[in-house]
Design a protein around this motif. Sequence first.
Motif, PDB file in Angstrom:
ATOM      1  N   VAL A 202       0.832  -1.202   0.000  1.00 40.64           N
ATOM      2  CA  VAL A 202       0.000   0.000   0.000  1.00 40.64           C
ATOM      3  C   VAL A 202       0.869   1.255   0.000  1.00 40.64           C
ATOM      4  CG1 VAL A 202      -1.677   1.331   1.329  1.00 40.64           C
ATOM      5  CG2 VAL A 202      -1.978  -1.140   1.062  1.00 40.64           C
ATOM      6  N   TRP A 203       1.927   1.247   0.803  1.00 37.68           N
ATOM      7  CA  TRP A 203       2.827   2.400   0.837  1.00 37.68           C
ATOM      8  C   TRP A 203       3.479   2.617  -0.524  1.00 37.68           C
ATOM      9  CZ3 TRP A 203       7.891   3.308  -0.208  1.00 37.68           C
ATOM     10  CH2 TRP A 203       8.409   4.534   0.213  1.00 37.68           C
ATOM     11  N   LEU A 292      -8.100  -1.565  -6.273  1.00 39.13           N
ATOM     12  CA  LEU A 292      -7.661  -0.215  -6.623  1.00 39.13           C
ATOM     13  C   LEU A 292      -6.140  -0.132  -6.693  1.00 39.13           C
ATOM     14  CD1 LEU A 292     -10.116   1.829  -4.363  1.00 39.13           C
ATOM     15  CD2 LEU A 292     -10.279   1.449  -6.837  1.00 39.13           C
ATOM     16  N   THR A 293      -5.447  -0.824  -5.778  1.00 33.08           N
ATOM     17  CA  THR A 293      -3.986  -0.823  -5.820  1.00 33.08           C
ATOM     18  C   THR A 293      -3.482  -1.526  -7.069  1.00 33.08           C
ATOM     19  OG1 THR A 293      -3.771  -2.895  -4.568  1.00 33.08           O
ATOM     20  CG2 THR A 293      -3.931  -0.860  -3.308  1.00 33.08           C
ATOM     21  N   LEU A 294      -4.200  -2.567  -7.507  1.00 32.84           N
ATOM     22  CA  LEU A 294      -3.787  -3.286  -8.714  1.00 32.84           C
ATOM     23  C   LEU A 294      -3.815  -2.368  -9.928  1.00 32.84           C
ATOM     24  CD1 LEU A 294      -3.076  -5.891 -10.238  1.00 32.84           C
ATOM     25  CD2 LEU A 294      -5.524  -6.383 -10.350  1.00 32.84           C
ATOM     26  N   GLY A 295      -4.844  -1.523 -10.021  1.00 31.38           N
ATOM     27  CA  GLY A 295      -4.926  -0.613 -11.161  1.00 31.38           C
ATOM     28  C   GLY A 295      -3.738   0.324 -11.237  1.00 31.38           C
ATOM     29  N   VAL A 296      -3.308   0.850 -10.096  1.00 29.77           N
ATOM     30  CA  VAL A 296      -2.138   1.740 -10.083  1.00 29.77           C
ATOM     31  C   VAL A 296      -0.887   0.979 -10.492  1.00 29.77           C
ATOM     32  CG1 VAL A 296      -0.696   3.211  -8.649  1.00 29.77           C
ATOM     33  CG2 VAL A 296      -3.168   3.232  -8.350  1.00 29.77           C
ATOM     34  N   LEU A 297      -0.732  -0.253  -9.996  1.00 32.77           N
ATOM     35  CA  LEU A 297       0.453  -1.031 -10.329  1.00 32.77           C
ATOM     36  C   LEU A 297       0.533  -1.313 -11.823  1.00 32.77           C
ATOM     37  CD1 LEU A 297       0.558  -3.586  -7.371  1.00 32.77           C
ATOM     38  CD2 LEU A 297       2.161  -1.728  -7.817  1.00 32.77           C
ATOM     39  N   PHE A 337      11.567  -2.245  -3.269  1.00 25.89           N
ATOM     40  CA  PHE A 337      12.160  -3.553  -3.541  1.00 25.89           C
ATOM     41  C   PHE A 337      11.741  -4.572  -2.475  1.00 25.89           C
ATOM     42  CE2 PHE A 337      16.024  -1.478  -5.830  1.00 25.89           C
ATOM     43  CZ  PHE A 337      15.217  -1.224  -6.927  1.00 25.89           C
ATOM     44  N   ALA A 338      11.696  -4.099  -1.227  1.00 27.03           N
ATOM     45  CA  ALA A 338      11.263  -4.989  -0.148  1.00 27.03           C
ATOM     46  C   ALA A 338       9.810  -5.400  -0.337  1.00 27.03           C
ATOM     47  CB  ALA A 338      11.446  -4.299   1.201  1.00 27.03           C
ATOM     48  N   ALA A 339       8.969  -4.479  -0.837  1.00 29.66           N
ATOM     49  CA  ALA A 339       7.567  -4.809  -1.092  1.00 29.66           C
ATOM     50  C   ALA A 339       7.456  -5.916  -2.135  1.00 29.66           C
ATOM     51  CB  ALA A 339       6.806  -3.565  -1.550  1.00 29.66           C
ATOM     52  N   ILE A 340       8.282  -5.835  -3.185  1.00 28.78           N
ATOM     53  CA  ILE A 340       8.269  -6.882  -4.207  1.00 28.78           C
ATOM     54  C   ILE A 340       8.766  -8.197  -3.622  1.00 28.78           C
ATOM     55  CG2 ILE A 340       9.208  -7.621  -6.418  1.00 28.78           C
ATOM     56  CD1 ILE A 340       9.400  -4.707  -7.226  1.00 28.78           C
ATOM     57  N   GLY A 341       9.866  -8.131  -2.859  1.00 26.77           N
ATOM     58  CA  GLY A 341      10.437  -9.353  -2.298  1.00 26.77           C
ATOM     59  C   GLY A 341       9.502 -10.046  -1.333  1.00 26.77           C
ATOM     60  N   VAL A 342       8.967  -9.287  -0.378  1.00 25.98           N
ATOM     61  CA  VAL A 342       8.042  -9.879   0.593  1.00 25.98           C
ATOM     62  C   VAL A 342       6.745 -10.281  -0.100  1.00 25.98           C
ATOM     63  CG1 VAL A 342       6.769  -9.486   2.735  1.00 25.98           C
ATOM     64  CG2 VAL A 342       9.064  -8.547   2.467  1.00 25.98           C
TER      65      VAL A 342
END
Length: 572
Positions: A202-203, A292-297, A337-342
């Motif tokens: 989310v962040w 909603l977060t998926l759309g931004v990504l 990067f940590a968000a992707i890794g976790v």
Amino acid sequence: MTIPMPSFADNQTQFWIFAFVFGVVTIMGFAAGRWRRPASIHTLEEWGLGGRAFGNWVTFFLLSGDVYTAYTFVAVPTLVYGLGAAGFFPAPFLVIVYPMLFVVLSRFWSVCHVHGFVTPAEFVRARFGSRGLGALVAVLGITATMPYIAVQLIGIEAVFTVMGLPGGWPLTAAFVVLALYTFNSGLRAPALISIVKDALVVWTVLAAFIIVSSNANGWDGVFRVAEARFASTPRTDDGLLLDGHDQLSYVTLALGSAVALFLYPHTLTGVLAARNRGVLRRNLAALPLYTLTLGVLMLLGFAAIFSGIEPVGGDRNTVVPLWFNSAFPEWCAGLAFAAIGVGAMVPAAIMSIAAANLFTRNIYREYIRPDASEAEETTVSKIASLTVKFGAVLVILLLNTQFAVDLQLIGGVVIMQTLPAVAIGLYTSWLHRWALIAGIGAGLVAGLAMLYQIPQVGGPDGATVIREHFGGSAWPLANLGLDTESSIYVGVVALAVNLLVAAVLTPVLRGIDRNGGADRTRPRDYTADEGDPTVRRMSELVDGGTDTEGREHPLLVPRQTRYTPATTYRRR
């Protein structure tokens, strides 16, 4: 054009922030073994399902960890980067899937809770009285899960590449740690870590949205640059809008992906870990907010085009991490990067546990050790989860994985073949077990044949031959001799073949059963608790608790004869 390998010396800040978050997550993973610790974790229900005790908040984070993975963070934006509008198919498929999840998974939870099923294959085995059909569903679940785990590995590998850590050792080291705390804590580990994962996601999404919006050109400038880029390519299937011949592929891909999502073993494992039906239904109703977060990504694919990002060494999976590294401050990029890794490690852990549960309950216990103790089952499942993880690592290290989304979509073709037995089986037992087996076989043959006929002769830039066969999941209708450029998602056609064969053969086989003698495996109605009128009536066990050979089997005995009747399974 490609850019050279980034230097580790230029990414020290990003690496140490990533390492710090990774260390915190590792500690949480091992500590999760003591979180709500039961008297013994050495049972499959405790290790593989967290004791079926997760409440509202934990269930929400766990289910979001199931649905929103490195596939969301890396594979889909990469597809948008290469093709544009065609890469937005996850948005409509999630709109389609949530009502399906709310209805079907609520019933699935109820049935499995009452009768003590740990895997969907156990339900199928009991519903249709065939351990062969149950084992087939288990094998398909494991097979379809492996490419999905590989997608998670690709996401972490892309991050390591952008930080200047080439080679397979960083990826292997990360998954050794993942394997160890999953082995120790079971499903409790990804459940606890998923809270950190969602906070990071989310962040990162908010940071990305703010950075692009604050740019002098804003989102309008991003779309204009992306439109010019697609107009300059020789391809006809890219752009900000779908071409006429791309619409069929888009619609069938969204529909097929929606069907596949709720059939994946890791999705069903997360569902079965919920404390009660009310917890599950509330969280399934709330999950669409996360879309909603998926759309931004997905829009980050366009943002990468606007910023002139070129993949490292031709690996398009590095596009999104590269954009984070160029657009964010160093410390902020480290958190992304940590968000992707976790975000990759949480679903990878759940997937490996789900695959291990399938192997243990429906292959090991059925065919190797029918009298295995609960502790032995748990040990076997732990070992199987390790095997699945390292098998996925080998896939990444040995195969070309430039198009990560293909791995997941091809896996979807496989898992969709379980729909008649798992999803339709929740509502009717009319389909004959041998017809279901024949349907699955026909669907797999048709699907694999169609996948083999798809040569992926160009990446999103139409320049590179990736694989001669099994290069994608969209089957050109021109293969039928039609004068059209349209294509269709292979999974939808394969599933249609499956359903047709099963529906045609069922009356024939039931006629043979009537003429040759009574069908010993005809399902029968059971209730969750005969003395409790508030409990919903279910009909999910076979007659007499016997298998196809007429022998009693512990998995086919009503749960109330083996467990204390559940008090949480009540209407609210």
